[in-house]
Design an enzyme around this catalytic site. Structure first.
Site, short mmCIF file in Angstrom:
data_model
loop_
_atom_site.label_atom_id
_atom_site.label_comp_id
_atom_site.label_asym_id
_atom_site.label_seq_id
_atom_site.Cartn_x
_atom_site.Cartn_y
_atom_site.Cartn_z
CE LYS A 1 -5.50 -5.09 11.28
NZ LYS A 1 -4.52 -5.01 12.35
CE LYS B 1 -1.27 7.60 12.10
NZ LYS B 1 -1.19 6.15 12.08
CD GLU C 1 -3.15 4.08 14.24
OE1 GLU C 1 -1.97 3.86 14.48
OE2 GLU C 1 -3.58 4.37 13.13
CG HIS D 1 -2.06 -4.39 7.31
ND1 HIS D 1 -2.01 -3.05 7.05
CD2 HIS D 1 -2.27 -4.49 8.64
CE1 HIS D 1 -2.17 -2.37 8.18
NE2 HIS D 1 -2.34 -3.23 9.17
CG HIS E 1 -6.36 -0.05 6.60
ND1 HIS E 1 -5.81 -0.89 5.66
CD2 HIS E 1 -5.31 0.61 7.16
CE1 HIS E 1 -4.48 -0.74 5.66
NE2 HIS E 1 -4.16 0.15 6.56
CE LYS F 1 -2.53 2.17 3.53
NZ LYS F 1 -1.84 2.66 4.62
#
Ligand code: BG6
Length: 483
Positions: A182, A340, A216, A178, A240, A148
């Site tokens: 998961k 973030k 996050e 990714h 994502h 990515k």
């Protein structure tokens, strides 16, 4: 067991490789998933010896597994690993590399190339591999995995596709996201389609709205330069979050074959209504973190301080509202938010059901798919508090854990590398998914980039900025915090 093959890692000494790829491959070896003769060739631009590389691998594994791993497997793993340097100033670097791969009998001739390099190098490397006849599938399979981001907007994604498809068929291209590796994400489909209770309430008659959240506590760290050219919307939402959306809202595929799943995901992503740019402030909100306190880290700097540039308007918080043009989801708002440096880390999908009771005081029902750190699915329902006379209700959580203590811990990259060598594309992106995602995101980014006014600042370590609520359709809606 997969065919014998040679996995070539470009960018093998980078962070991703150290933290995820090499330890992931080791774990696959430990689990008996790598074929006996499989080899891993790590390609780097530095001239280091095989011995130095083996020591680096040892160091990576010690860090990851806390020195607890089987020495027999370690020896086997080390024997699979070969370092090869392609020096940047050597015009024959690729020739020498191809000679090694094609002529040395240690290397199985099915090749998987994992490009964990700067995005601007993807097309160049594919050109060079093709030139050296390393992508030709006449006798053996040849696959290329592209990290990515696939392009930085629709136009560059189309250009990259045009360039690599001169040499590769779609079945040879593995575009990674990714999150699809998961297990908790795969679980969304299985939960929806293996339980008959869900289908009849999965629509605009019963659902009020959906929230897809990624928070996050981490900041941008050392990636300031990358991040300032990217921003939260490109970094997380385009990839994502939209994949989580697709899995949550797509129609049931004809079968669970990779192709049928991808067909439905593509349809869903194409059904997203473009955001009306003339009313963008009602649909998209951005902000940047300023200094504050993060649990376990203490005082942290603000984004602009880390960047050492107070002019940047790049977002570290992005929330958008979208609608899907499908009968099932007509008029149902779906909120996607990513940040973030918030107070807590968590990725979860929250589905709020309509409250059809006359008694508006009744609390709401929610269904939550928690992706990380906890992997669970839960309903929040109202139940009576035991007691005489008065009827008091309280929220009760019916929670099922999707991962138990004793379950195998498999990193997403591990799953995806195994898919790559086994030839399973179901957890990779089709070019049409990538294009649909950029088509949604591009106009927002363009508008945001052109608007240089200082953007909203939120204190690191706090909740979603209150101002983000401007995108809600009505006042009864609110951000669900924590999972
Ligand atoms: C990456 C982003 O794709 O995903 C990072 O570039 C982000 O900015 C990361 O932190 C999150 O991944 P995970 O698996 O830790 O949730």
């Amino acid at each position: 067991m997969a065919d014998n093959s040679t996995l070539v890692l470009f960018g093998a000494r980078g962070n991703l490789s150290r933290i995820k790829l090499i330890p992931g491959l080791f774990h696959l070896d430990e689990s008996g998933k790598l074929s006996e003769k499989m080899k891993i060739v790590s390609v780097g631009r530095q001239n280091i010896s095989q011995n130095e590389w083996e020591n680096e691998i040892k160091d990576m594994l010690e860090k990851k597994f806390n020195k607890k791993y089987d020495l027999k497997v370690f020896d086997r793993f080390i024997k699979r690993n070969i370092y090869h340097s392609t020096l940047p100033d050597d015009p024959d670097a690729f020739k020498k590399f191809s000679k090694l791969l094609l002529n040395d009998s240690r290397f199985p001739k099915n090749f998987a190339f994992f490009l964990s390099v700067r995005p601007s190098d993807f097309a160049k490397i594919v050109d060079q591999l093709a030139e050296e006849n390393l992508l030709n599938e006449d006798k053996y399979w040849r696959r290329v995995l592209i990290e990515k981001p696939f392009g930085t907007n629709l136009k560059s994604a189309i250009n990259l596709q045009a360039s690599i498809s001169k040499h590769l068929k779609e079945t040879q291209i593995y575009r990674i996201d990714h999150y699809l590796g998961k297990s908790a994400l795969q679980n969304i489909l299985w939960t929806r389609f293996s339980n008959s209770i869900f289908e009849h309430m999965w629509n605009n008659e019963h659902i009020d709205h959906i929230q897809i959240t990624n928070h996050e506590t981490l900041g941008v760290g050392e990636r300031t330069e990358f991040y300032d050219a990217t921003g939260a919307l490109r970094d997380m939402t385009q990839s994502h979050l939209l994949q989580m959306l697709a899995l949550t809202t797509m129609e049931k595929p004809k079968s669970f074959s990779p192709d049928d799943i991808r067909v439905e995901k593509i349809k869903l992503l194409k059904s997203i209504r473009p955001i009306p740019i003339n009313k963008i402030h009602k649909y998209a909100f951005r902000a940047q973190y300023k200094s504050g306190n993060i649990e376990k880290e203490g005082h942290v700097k603000g984004y602009l301080e880390e960047l050492e540039n107070d002019k940047s308007v790049v977002e570290t918080y992005a929330a958008i509202k979208i609608f899907l043009d499908t009968p099932r989801w007509k008029n149902i708002p779906i909120y996607l938010r990513t940040a973030k440096r918030l107070n807590q880390s968590g990725t979860f999908i929250s589905i709020k059901f309509k409250n059809n009771q006359d008694n508006k005081k009744l609390a709401d029902n929610w269904l939550v798919f928690s992706i990380q750190p906890k992997e669970s699915t839960y309903f929040e329902i109202q139940t009576k508090v035991p007691g005489l006379n008065k009827v008091d209700l309280r929220s009760t959580k019916l929670e099922g854990m999707n991962r138990l203590e004793q379950d195998d811990k498999i990193d997403a990259y591990e799953t995806l590398m195994l898919d790559l060598i086994e030839g399973n594309q179901s957890r990779f992106l089709h070019i049409d998914e990538v294009k649909a995602a950029w088509s949604l995101i591009d106009p927002i980014i363009e508008n945001w980039t052109n608007n240089k006014e200082k953007i909203h600042q939120y204190t690191a370590g706090t909740l979603d900025p209150k101002e983000s609520e401007i995108i809600f359709e009505n006042q009864s809606q609110f951000w669900r915090e924590g999972n």
